[in-house]
Design a protein around this motif. Structure first.
Motif, PDB file in Angstrom:
ATOM      1  N   GLU A  46     -44.732   8.710  17.098  1.00 13.51           N
ATOM      2  CA  GLU A  46     -43.880   7.967  18.040  1.00 13.51           C
ATOM      3  C   GLU A  46     -42.924   7.021  17.312  1.00 13.51           C
ATOM      4  O   GLU A  46     -42.772   5.850  17.663  1.00 13.51           O
ATOM      5  N   GLY A  47     -42.295   7.533  16.258  1.00  8.80           N
ATOM      6  CA  GLY A  47     -41.291   6.745  15.558  1.00  8.80           C
ATOM      7  C   GLY A  47     -41.818   5.815  14.488  1.00  8.80           C
ATOM      8  O   GLY A  47     -41.040   5.056  13.894  1.00  8.80           O
ATOM      9  N   ASP A  48     -43.122   5.865  14.188  1.00 11.93           N
ATOM     10  CA  ASP A  48     -43.713   4.996  13.176  1.00 11.93           C
ATOM     11  C   ASP A  48     -43.971   5.801  11.906  1.00 11.93           C
ATOM     12  O   ASP A  48     -44.896   6.615  11.860  1.00 11.93           O
ATOM     13  N   PRO A  49     -43.202   5.598  10.831  1.00 10.42           N
ATOM     14  CA  PRO A  49     -43.409   6.351   9.593  1.00 10.42           C
ATOM     15  C   PRO A  49     -44.754   6.062   8.934  1.00 10.42           C
ATOM     16  O   PRO A  49     -45.220   6.833   8.098  1.00 10.42           O
ATOM     17  N   GLY A  50     -45.377   4.965   9.317  1.00 13.43           N
ATOM     18  CA  GLY A  50     -46.700   4.648   8.807  1.00 13.43           C
ATOM     19  C   GLY A  50     -47.762   5.619   9.281  1.00 13.43           C
ATOM     20  O   GLY A  50     -48.876   5.644   8.746  1.00 13.43           O
ATOM     21  N   MET A  51     -47.422   6.447  10.271  1.00 14.18           N
ATOM     22  CA  MET A  51     -48.338   7.466  10.779  1.00 14.18           C
ATOM     23  C   MET A  51     -48.027   8.842  10.204  1.00 14.18           C
ATOM     24  O   MET A  51     -48.640   9.824  10.599  1.00 14.18           O
ATOM     25  N   VAL A  52     -47.060   8.903   9.285  1.00 11.43           N
ATOM     26  CA  VAL A  52     -46.686  10.177   8.654  1.00 11.43           C
ATOM     27  C   VAL A  52     -46.971  10.037   7.157  1.00 11.43           C
ATOM     28  O   VAL A  52     -46.192   9.430   6.425  1.00 11.43           O
ATOM     29  N   PRO A  53     -48.102  10.582   6.663  1.00  5.63           N
ATOM     30  CA  PRO A  53     -48.544  10.295   5.294  1.00  5.63           C
ATOM     31  C   PRO A  53     -47.544  10.645   4.206  1.00  5.63           C
ATOM     32  O   PRO A  53     -47.560  10.037   3.133  1.00  5.63           O
ATOM     33  N   TRP A  54     -46.691  11.628   4.450  1.00  2.00           N
ATOM     34  CA  TRP A  54     -45.757  12.081   3.408  1.00  2.00           C
ATOM     35  C   TRP A  54     -44.354  11.498   3.571  1.00  2.00           C
ATOM     36  O   TRP A  54     -43.450  11.853   2.821  1.00  2.00           O
ATOM     37  N   ALA A  55     -44.154  10.607   4.509  1.00  4.82           N
ATOM     38  CA  ALA A  55     -42.818  10.023   4.729  1.00  4.82           C
ATOM     39  C   ALA A  55     -42.554   8.926   3.695  1.00  4.82           C
ATOM     40  O   ALA A  55     -43.274   7.939   3.621  1.00  4.82           O
ATOM     41  N   ASP A  56     -41.513   9.106   2.892  1.00  8.77           N
ATOM     42  CA  ASP A  56     -41.144   8.115   1.880  1.00  8.77           C
ATOM     43  C   ASP A  56     -40.017   7.193   2.346  1.00  8.77           C
ATOM     44  O   ASP A  56     -39.822   6.113   1.786  1.00  8.77           O
ATOM     45  N   LEU A  57     -39.233   7.659   3.306  1.00  8.29           N
ATOM     46  CA  LEU A  57     -38.019   6.948   3.749  1.00  8.29           C
ATOM     47  C   LEU A  57     -37.033   6.774   2.602  1.00  8.29           C
ATOM     48  O   LEU A  57     -36.242   5.827   2.578  1.00  8.29           O
ATOM     49  N   ALA A  58     -37.089   7.692   1.659  1.00  7.67           N
ATOM     50  CA  ALA A  58     -36.150   7.729   0.534  1.00  7.67           C
ATOM     51  C   ALA A  58     -36.239   9.113  -0.082  1.00  7.67           C
ATOM     52  O   ALA A  58     -37.284   9.763  -0.017  1.00  7.67           O
ATOM     53  N   ALA A  59     -35.147   9.556  -0.680  1.00  6.66           N
ATOM     54  CA  ALA A  59     -35.163  10.853  -1.359  1.00  6.66           C
ATOM     55  C   ALA A  59     -36.073  10.782  -2.582  1.00  6.66           C
ATOM     56  O   ALA A  59     -36.258   9.719  -3.185  1.00  6.66           O
ATOM     57  N   LYS A  60     -36.652  11.919  -2.953  1.00  8.27           N
ATOM     58  CA  LYS A  60     -37.475  11.965  -4.159  1.00  8.27           C
ATOM     59  C   LYS A  60     -36.621  11.594  -5.378  1.00  8.27           C
ATOM     60  O   LYS A  60     -35.498  12.074  -5.530  1.00  8.27           O
ATOM     61  N   ALA A  61     -37.182  10.772  -6.248  1.00  5.88           N
ATOM     62  CA  ALA A  61     -36.431  10.295  -7.414  1.00  5.88           C
ATOM     63  C   ALA A  61     -35.988  11.442  -8.317  1.00  5.88           C
ATOM     64  O   ALA A  61     -34.860  11.441  -8.826  1.00  5.88           O
ATOM     65  N   LYS A  62     -36.865  12.423  -8.522  1.00  6.73           N
ATOM     66  CA  LYS A  62     -36.515  13.556  -9.382  1.00  6.73           C
ATOM     67  C   LYS A  62     -35.354  14.356  -8.796  1.00  6.73           C
ATOM     68  O   LYS A  62     -34.482  14.837  -9.526  1.00  6.73           O
ATOM     69  N   LEU A  63     -35.342  14.508  -7.482  1.00  8.83           N
ATOM     70  CA  LEU A  63     -34.230  15.199  -6.823  1.00  8.83           C
ATOM     71  C   LEU A  63     -32.942  14.412  -7.021  1.00  8.83           C
ATOM     72  O   LEU A  63     -31.902  14.985  -7.369  1.00  8.83           O
ATOM     73  N   HIS A  64     -33.006  13.118  -6.791  1.00 13.37           N
ATOM     74  CA  HIS A  64     -31.812  12.278  -6.949  1.00 13.37           C
ATOM     75  C   HIS A  64     -31.265  12.374  -8.367  1.00 13.37           C
ATOM     76  O   HIS A  64     -30.048  12.536  -8.568  1.00 13.37           O
ATOM     77  N   GLU A  65     -32.151  12.316  -9.360  1.00 12.98           N
ATOM     78  CA  GLU A  65     -31.712  12.393 -10.761  1.00 12.98           C
ATOM     79  C   GLU A  65     -31.020  13.723 -11.047  1.00 12.98           C
ATOM     80  O   GLU A  65     -30.010  13.771 -11.759  1.00 12.98           O
ATOM     81  N   TRP A  66     -31.569  14.811 -10.499  1.00 13.29           N
ATOM     82  CA  TRP A  66     -30.965  16.124 -10.730  1.00 13.29           C
ATOM     83  C   TRP A  66     -29.602  16.220 -10.049  1.00 13.29           C
ATOM     84  O   TRP A  66     -28.639  16.748 -10.622  1.00 13.29           O
ATOM     85  N   LEU A  67     -29.500  15.689  -8.851  1.00 12.09           N
ATOM     86  CA  LEU A  67     -28.246  15.770  -8.112  1.00 12.09           C
ATOM     87  C   LEU A  67     -27.133  14.952  -8.755  1.00 12.09           C
ATOM     88  O   LEU A  67     -25.953  15.303  -8.624  1.00 12.09           O
TER      89      LEU A  67
END
Length: 234
Positions: A46-67
């Protein structure tokens, strides 16, 4: 997201873990049950990322570095598999790729669209195993993060095949996953990929361009990860 915010989110996700785990009680982890689980997690959050174990609210750092080193230039297409709340898809778009993000959960898709109302990403609800025909072999860059390990190991061949089907000849596939030594216990979900199977895409017409082994800190342990770049034969 700041370091403090990230810590707070992780702490809330850990404290809510029992509620999420309860959704899987009695499950034999068949494909239909896993699909129902992911849909239920996003619906019940219901809109709470604290209830989604894999939600980082940010792109993966390794992906960002590659991009940073591999911009899209506005002409190349990209797709983010199981895009969740949209952070990795937005990173692809910010890097200049014409981006699609899809997820099995329509709740996740609406959540991503609400988070990024001015996004250039085309968000869609779709099933990896029932992909639109026009998506097959259509993308210059395919981003796969944590999907391979989220389904039971006996589905790995089928899941990898579905992922590979999205990549255009000559295109690239990015794979971000947990891994384990061969024979090590995996009482998932998730099920970290056995080390000998990390090169599964080599048998699907891909050549390995690069791979980065690293670990992430989790409460009380370090979790081995890999970020791999594959190129599909042209």
């Amino acid at each position: 997201m700041t370091t403090g915010d990230e810590k707070s989110l992780r702490e809330r996700q850990e404290s809510n873990r029992s509620a999420v785990d309860a959704l899987e009680e009695g499950s034999s982890h068949t494909a239909p049950e896993r699909k129902a689980f992911f849909k239920d997690v996003y619906r019940r959050a219901e809109g709470d990322p604290g209830m989604v174990p894999w939600a980082d609210l940010a792109a993966k750092a390794k992906l960002h570095e590659w991009l940073v080193r591999h911009k899209g230039g506005g002409a190349l297409t990209a797709i983010d598999i199981a895009c969740g709340l949209g952070d990795n898809a937005e990173a692809l778009a910010d890097a200049g790729y014409v981006t699609t993000g899809f997820d099995l959960s329509d709740h996740a898709i609406r959540w991503a669209q609400k988070r990024f109302p001015d996004s250039s990403v085309t968000y869609a609800t779709a099933d990896l195993f029932e992909l639109p025909q026009e998506w097959r072999g259509a993308f210059d860059l395919v981003n796969e993060c944590y999907t391979l390990q989220s389904l039971s190991p006996d589905m790995l061949d089928e899941t990898a095949g579905a992922v590979a089907s999205l990549v255009k000849p000559g295109g690239r596939l990015l794979v971000y996953a947990r891994w384990r030594e061969d024979g090590a216990e995996a009482s998932g979900p998730p099920w970290p990929i056995e080390k000998s199977r990390l090169h599964i895409f080599a048998g699907l017409g891909f050549e390995l361009e690069d791979e980065d082994f690293f670990s992430l800190d989790r409460p009380g342990r370090k979790v081995p990860h890999i970020f791999a770049v594959w190129r599909k034969a042209g």
